[in-house]
Scaffold this active site. Sequence first.
Site, PDB file in Angstrom:
ATOM      1  N   HIS A 182      -5.463  -7.884 -10.431  1.00 55.33           N
ATOM      2  CA  HIS A 182      -5.433  -7.664  -8.981  1.00 55.33           C
ATOM      3  C   HIS A 182      -6.733  -8.267  -8.440  1.00 55.33           C
ATOM      4  CE1 HIS A 182      -4.519  -6.174  -5.149  1.00 55.33           C
ATOM      5  NE2 HIS A 182      -4.461  -4.875  -5.353  1.00 55.33           N
ATOM      6  N   LYS A 220      19.650  -8.711  -7.624  1.00 57.33           N
ATOM      7  CA  LYS A 220      20.142  -9.522  -6.522  1.00 57.33           C
ATOM      8  C   LYS A 220      21.082 -10.613  -7.000  1.00 57.33           C
ATOM      9  CE  LYS A 220      17.630 -10.926  -3.184  1.00 57.33           C
ATOM     10  NZ  LYS A 220      16.649 -11.899  -2.714  1.00 57.33           N
ATOM     11  N   ARG A 258      -0.975  -0.892   1.991  1.00 55.32           N
ATOM     12  CA  ARG A 258      -2.296  -1.338   2.438  1.00 55.32           C
ATOM     13  C   ARG A 258      -2.599  -2.774   2.044  1.00 55.32           C
ATOM     14  NH1 ARG A 258      -6.111   2.932   0.160  1.00 55.32           N
ATOM     15  NH2 ARG A 258      -4.238   4.179   0.153  1.00 55.32           N
ATOM     16  N   THR A 259      -2.220  -3.161   0.848  1.00 59.33           N
ATOM     17  CA  THR A 259      -2.521  -4.537   0.422  1.00 59.33           C
ATOM     18  C   THR A 259      -1.770  -5.532   1.294  1.00 59.33           C
ATOM     19  OG1 THR A 259      -2.842  -3.734  -1.828  1.00 59.33           O
ATOM     20  CG2 THR A 259      -2.581  -6.092  -1.567  1.00 59.33           C
ATOM     21  N   ARG A 296       2.943 -10.192  -4.815  1.00 57.93           N
ATOM     22  CA  ARG A 296       2.785  -8.896  -5.477  1.00 57.93           C
ATOM     23  C   ARG A 296       4.064  -8.659  -6.268  1.00 57.93           C
ATOM     24  NH1 ARG A 296       0.916  -3.323  -4.799  1.00 57.93           N
ATOM     25  NH2 ARG A 296      -1.061  -4.255  -4.227  1.00 57.93           N
TER      26      ARG A 296
END
Lengths: 432, 315
Positions: free
Chosen positions: B132, B82, B54-55, B104
């Site tokens: 947040h 990675k 949703r964010t 995020r």
Amino acid sequence: MTHIVVKGGTVVDGRIKAEADVVIDSETRRIVEVGPDLSGDQIIDAVGCYVCPGFVDLHSHLRQPGGEAAETIETGARSAALGGYTAVVAMPNTNPCMDSAAVINEVYALGKDAACEVIPSGAITVGRGGEELAPVGELYDLGVRVFTDDGTGVQDPALMRTALEYAKGISDAGDQDIVFAQHCEVSALSAGGVMNESEVSSKLGLAGQPSEAEELMVARDIALSRLTQMPVHMQHVSTKRSVELIREAKEAGINVTAEATPHHFTLTDEKCESFDPVFKVHPPLRGSADVAAVKVGLADGTIDCIATDHAPHTADSKAMPFDQAPPGMIGLETAFALANTELDLDIEQIVQLMSVRPAEIAGITDRHGCSIEVDSVANLSVVDPKVEWTVDAAASASKSSNSPFHGMKLRGKVKHTICNGEVVVKDCEAQR
Amino acid sequence: MKHYLSIDDLTREDLLELLSLTDTFAQVLKRDVPIVSALRGKRIVMGFFENSTRTKLSFDLAAKSLSAGTMPFQASSSSTQKGESLKDTIESIDAMGVDMFVVRHASAGVPKLITNWTEASVISAGDGAHQHPTQALLDCYTITIRLGSLQGKRIAVCGDLDQRVTRSNLAAFTKLGAEVVVCGPNSMIPPYIESSGIKVVPSIDEILGDVDVIYMVRIQKERKGKVLLPSLREYRHRYGLTIERSKLLKDDCLIMHPGPINRGVELDQEVTDDPRSVVLDQITAGVPARMAVMFKLLGSESQIESIKQNNGEKS
């Protein structure tokens, strides 16, 4: 035959503080004359400086073998020499770990041409895994006197007791020439913590390690030292209560010693507000009351010595989120300046903390931390206590530049270092 | 304002201005064609190193409603997996030429670290347990729409207080003049809360009757492998907003939750459907709130007058 004369300085060692020149025979590697108005073939200018026995670091990570991207014995020893050190004890958390004769011999071999004496420590347990005792006796026979699982503490108290009791039996000199150095941290309590547990950590949302994780093991090892009548050395003491526990133990006659790092007497956990992993270290930077207590401990002799916990890490590994980056910071080249700037101590005390006491704890007083007198091995550090300079992390001789002191203005600098009769640092420049 | 990383960096005036901008963009979104050209030509990287639905959608819609170009980017939170450092990742993207990173990340502080490696603006879309801050803005906007303002309002925040939503919301509520009380398992109340002057109450039942807003926070039995409470059942028993407890709330009390809801834990199923619940309003408010922050960082103030005029607002 060459005679090096250290001229115009003030000699400070465990006994005296007096103006004198010092003449060194570069062949016998010993001091041949101490007194006024001496001459020689090579002059080392010490005007305005203190001439001290070379510094000894009980706690350096030189990363070799295995971590050569971050440091090698050559670069780490050069950094040490620039910091006035003539001997460093290399921590065993290499890869492979220093838990076997083969790796100890490799470190000795690599250290032969280094700019200072490199003294390997041995792991207490195999692979520093905390489960099986390492071949302590075999390593002792190779000359290893300091044993530690540094990076982690020996969690199992029964195993630690066995290690101490076993070692007592193999030492030629009873309990006098072997020391177990403990990274005091109860892992189950500190697990997941990436900084000091405090109001700061709770504001930042970073998981904390409580001071008690350190203090529990300090208390436990004081008890084990009493039980086994063996010396235990507490590494990088960082909390107020740890200092108190050690003070109480010493008053009770228990055979414990302790070290503190420059970062723990200089910086607080508020530095973590930047989220910059250069400030991540274990044990973590603590609060201001802890910093004050460590300073008092250094001043009153509760803490025996300053040790750097020089822990190089590549730029890449520190360019990570705070909670993922490895802990540790470099410190060999800034230790004296920080002691001189941050601690309200006279030079005689700094010499005790940086040379005499660590040499005694490492069992190397035949050549380090000695009185500056005829026949002593020429291990000397010449320091200018007044010069001001600004730390430039990138300028370090270490392969890594993870210094938390970058940009700090400090007072006092190592000008020359003479290691085993050879000028290895001259006018703040490494000579090899 | 160059970055939007933490409510702690903002003044009350900053927050009020962002709330006013949020309102302007909420009107834009009610237009037949809900888009303005305020950020045309700007390039925004959606740096979602941690999973989010949703964010991420909310930020994406906000950017598109401002005519900005978005670059999606999904990666593992662990750069080491990675084999590339976070710094390398950011510098590579930066080299392509971007105006903003929306970040995020599962680790606290990453948005702040990223500001060291780019000239672009950075918005935190949630970092670890730290902050947040757009959630705080959209929550303050939701309350403002319903109650006029936060000044003097009593707000109870209940649940796991050691997470990013609570950190930024407590700071924002306090700055905007609300009287905040918190309630939750003591093992989930970080020490800074009491020293910042926020009142901690031991029992949720004490406060139900006299709060204007009850804000329930998502709960998890474990956080980073540490067990912090006996069971979710016990949590509901002690702290959950059950049907019985909801009956004690004032008729005009707002029930809020940042989502996703553990139905039957923080809120009983029936309570989520209570007319006093504004959970969907919160999600709706997310888009204009994020537009406001993006505009504040990248837009030019001169544009705001014409946006208001086209909304039919009086300037």
